[in-house]
Design a protein around this motif. Sequence first.
Motif, short mmCIF file in Angstrom:
data_model
loop_
_atom_site.label_atom_id
_atom_site.label_comp_id
_atom_site.label_asym_id
_atom_site.label_seq_id
_atom_site.Cartn_x
_atom_site.Cartn_y
_atom_site.Cartn_z
N PHE A 601 0.82 -1.20 0.00
CA PHE A 601 0.00 0.00 0.00
C PHE A 601 0.86 1.26 0.00
O PHE A 601 2.01 1.26 0.47
CB PHE A 601 -0.91 0.02 1.24
CG PHE A 601 -1.80 -1.17 1.34
CD1 PHE A 601 -3.03 -1.19 0.69
CD2 PHE A 601 -1.41 -2.29 2.07
CE1 PHE A 601 -3.85 -2.29 0.77
CE2 PHE A 601 -2.22 -3.39 2.15
CZ PHE A 601 -3.45 -3.40 1.50
N LEU A 602 0.25 2.33 -0.49
CA LEU A 602 0.81 3.67 -0.41
C LEU A 602 -0.01 4.46 0.60
O LEU A 602 -1.25 4.47 0.53
CB LEU A 602 0.76 4.38 -1.76
CG LEU A 602 1.66 3.84 -2.87
CD1 LEU A 602 1.36 4.56 -4.17
CD2 LEU A 602 3.12 3.98 -2.49
N ALA A 603 0.66 5.10 1.55
CA ALA A 603 -0.06 5.93 2.51
C ALA A 603 -0.39 7.27 1.87
O ALA A 603 0.45 7.90 1.22
CB ALA A 603 0.78 6.13 3.76
N LEU A 604 -1.60 7.75 2.06
CA LEU A 604 -2.07 9.00 1.47
C LEU A 604 -2.33 10.07 2.52
O LEU A 604 -2.96 11.08 2.23
CB LEU A 604 -3.35 8.74 0.66
CG LEU A 604 -3.24 7.70 -0.45
CD1 LEU A 604 -4.59 7.54 -1.15
CD2 LEU A 604 -2.17 8.08 -1.46
N GLY A 605 -1.91 9.83 3.73
CA GLY A 605 -2.15 10.79 4.79
C GLY A 605 -3.44 10.49 5.53
O GLY A 605 -3.97 9.37 5.48
N GLU A 606 -3.95 11.49 6.23
CA GLU A 606 -5.17 11.32 7.01
C GLU A 606 -6.22 12.31 6.53
O GLU A 606 -5.91 13.38 6.01
CB GLU A 606 -4.88 11.53 8.50
CG GLU A 606 -3.96 10.49 9.10
CD GLU A 606 -3.76 10.70 10.59
OE1 GLU A 606 -4.03 11.83 11.06
OE2 GLU A 606 -3.35 9.75 11.28
N ARG A 607 -7.46 11.94 6.76
CA ARG A 607 -8.56 12.80 6.38
C ARG A 607 -9.68 12.63 7.41
O ARG A 607 -10.00 11.50 7.81
CB ARG A 607 -9.07 12.44 4.98
CG ARG A 607 -10.28 13.24 4.51
CD ARG A 607 -9.92 14.69 4.23
NE ARG A 607 -8.91 14.80 3.18
CZ ARG A 607 -9.20 14.93 1.88
NH1 ARG A 607 -10.47 14.93 1.48
NH2 ARG A 607 -8.23 15.07 0.99
N GLY A 611 -18.88 12.42 9.71
CA GLY A 611 -19.43 11.54 10.73
C GLY A 611 -18.39 10.97 11.66
O GLY A 611 -18.72 10.22 12.58
N LYS A 612 -17.11 11.29 11.44
CA LYS A 612 -16.03 10.77 12.27
C LYS A 612 -15.52 11.87 13.21
O LYS A 612 -15.48 13.06 12.84
CB LYS A 612 -14.86 10.27 11.41
CG LYS A 612 -15.21 9.10 10.51
CD LYS A 612 -15.32 7.82 11.29
CE LYS A 612 -15.47 6.63 10.37
NZ LYS A 612 -15.51 5.35 11.11
N GLU A 613 -15.11 11.48 14.38
CA GLU A 613 -14.55 12.44 15.32
C GLU A 613 -13.04 12.58 15.18
O GLU A 613 -12.46 13.60 15.56
CB GLU A 613 -14.89 12.01 16.76
CG GLU A 613 -16.38 12.02 17.07
CD GLU A 613 -16.67 11.61 18.49
OE1 GLU A 613 -15.70 11.24 19.20
OE2 GLU A 613 -17.84 11.65 18.90
N ARG A 614 -12.38 11.56 14.65
CA ARG A 614 -10.93 11.61 14.47
C ARG A 614 -10.60 11.34 13.01
O ARG A 614 -11.36 10.66 12.30
CB ARG A 614 -10.24 10.59 15.38
CG ARG A 614 -10.35 10.95 16.86
CD ARG A 614 -9.45 10.08 17.70
NE ARG A 614 -9.83 8.66 17.63
CZ ARG A 614 -9.18 7.70 18.29
NH1 ARG A 614 -8.11 8.01 19.04
NH2 ARG A 614 -9.59 6.46 18.20
N ALA A 615 -9.44 11.83 12.61
CA ALA A 615 -9.01 11.65 11.22
C ALA A 615 -8.74 10.18 10.94
O ALA A 615 -8.28 9.44 11.82
CB ALA A 615 -7.77 12.50 10.93
N THR A 616 -8.98 9.79 9.71
CA THR A 616 -8.80 8.41 9.28
C THR A 616 -7.62 8.31 8.34
O THR A 616 -7.55 9.06 7.34
CB THR A 616 -10.07 7.89 8.56
OG1 THR A 616 -11.18 7.99 9.45
CG2 THR A 616 -9.89 6.46 8.11
N PRO A 617 -6.65 7.43 8.60
CA PRO A 617 -5.54 7.22 7.66
C PRO A 617 -6.06 6.67 6.33
O PRO A 617 -6.94 5.78 6.32
CB PRO A 617 -4.64 6.20 8.36
CG PRO A 617 -5.03 6.27 9.81
CD PRO A 617 -6.48 6.62 9.83
#
Length: 644
Positions: A601-607, A611-617
């Motif tokens: 996989f390639l990591a694309l950062g967080e977003r 509906g989410k309280e914390r950023a998702t990788p």
Amino acid sequence: MADPRTQARPRGRWVIAALAFTVTLWSQFGIQAPLLSLSDNSWMRLAISRVSFLPNEWLRDAFLRLQVSDAPDPRILVIDIDEASLNEFGPWPWPRERLAHLVEILLANYAARGVALDILLPSPTDSAGDARLALLAAHGPLVPAQAFDFDFAGNRPQPVLDGHLGGAIAGYAGGVPATGYIGNYPALAAAPHIGAIGFIPDPDGALRHVPLVSRFGGRAYPALGLALVNCCTGHAPLALDDTGLMRIPYRRDWRAYTVVSAADILEQRIVPASASGRLVLIGSSSLGMGDRVSTPLAANRPGLGVQATILSALLDRQEGTLPAPWPGRLIACLFALGSSVACTLLFPRLSAAAGVALLGASSALWLLVAYVAAPHDPLFAPVGPLGTNLFLLAVAVPYQWQLAQRRSRHLLQTLRQYVAPAVVEQLLRSQENDPLRPRRCDVTTLVADMEGYTSQVETLPVEEAATLTRDFLDCLTGPVIAHQGTLDKYTGDGMMAFWGAPLPLEEHADLALDAAHEMTRRVAALSAARVARGHKPLRVRIGIESGAAMAGDFGTSFRSIYTAVGDSVNTAARLEQVARDFSHDVIIGPGTVERSRRHRFLALGERLLRGKERATPLFTLEITADQPRSDLRSRADVAPEGSA
């Protein structure tokens, strides 16, 4: 246009219902009709044969044994020339003087209302005794007996014609035709009241019907009990139907009648008042005299007991105490009709086991109804509705099962369009009672959509827009089915699928990633072909995430739908939406990366997803042309692109 097979199915169910109802209709009227027309011996033979060998008669016998009473009948006295009498006064035949003396004691000393002799006396013997009996019969309430033969099968080369007949009923045209007779000696045959004692056993040997009136030589002759009732009770003669055939009701057992030894009467050892006002039957239960018959109550009973039963029933009829007449055949037909209609309407909504249970409950209810109705209608066949239910069990239940199987096959064919065939086959082999019920599963969800769908189709004719949509969805669906996925739904120009349900898959994350890679390849090929024809290029956006979800049939009573719900499912949908912000077609969540065993996989950062309280990788696939997929391992060590 409607499918003719679909239209034929309701008709088929109603045809079966009509045939099932016909079973009861025939049992009530087709079988009993010959009993109502006795002008020909063959009809009579057919009627008795049909009635007796149906389970109808065995069912009636069972009802009789449950309903029979031992309560004493004070109207009847049975004088039995039993073994004790024969031991005390000598063997049979007795002198006529002794018989006359027995009758005189009963009439004079015991004040009996009337006496019937269940004894045949075809020839004269001692003149004094013969004369005494003849005088008693001519001037007193004494009813001699004569017997008729009903040899419908023609077993005897010559008819029995012995003695002289007497006691004919004037003005009566009915009766059961007889083939022979045993009458009385001439003086006794001149008596005004003489009764017949002939029986017609059913083919199984049981005695259930008796000719209440017999016909011979164009004249009608009453049965012994009928002659005694009409002679000696002081009431008007009983009305008779045209057949002259009577079903013996057996309301009372042999133990219900007062039975006295003939020796006790001759020696006057009983209290005279105990016989006063009774109708008396004189006969024998002695085994040596052979007057034994088979009845529904017992295999070996004295014929004298049957005569007492007939006499008791005729007295009940005269006094109006018989069970009130009911339209038993109509009740049976209505019940069978209701059962047929109810089962036809309910079977499509019930399982085979529930259908069988419904028929069992209907049969049990009918047995209760028939048990109550049987004494009220001697003609109706209580087994009729049971035959209807048996027909429904043998035909309607398998027919409905066949329809259900056909529908199941149709549903399976439909399911195979959305689920991998291997999964369908495994579900069919599953031992679980309900493999599609909602349950918590670890699944990987894939949500795919066409980018810029509106701009792609707004300038196209409807037919071309439909073709584009279908071709695009084919690019998405094929990889799902090929990689053992479950197609959840189409969303216009996109779709949702998941892996890990309805059957668990150890590699569900990798299989979903394989499907995503195949989707991008197919869409790229479709896009290249369209660009070559002058159309805009196509792009697919895919979001993938793994995690716990509830998967199962969440449908309603109107429609079934197999789907998955949960946070990971919602996350996959959000990842598909954020794919528009990246140059990569496939956006993958951390749950899938964690579960993958053969992809990089390639990591694309967080977003921060809606509906989410914390950023998702966020991740995407790293695919190299020279590296086999089976050698790839999960990695996230590449510098992120587009980090938030």
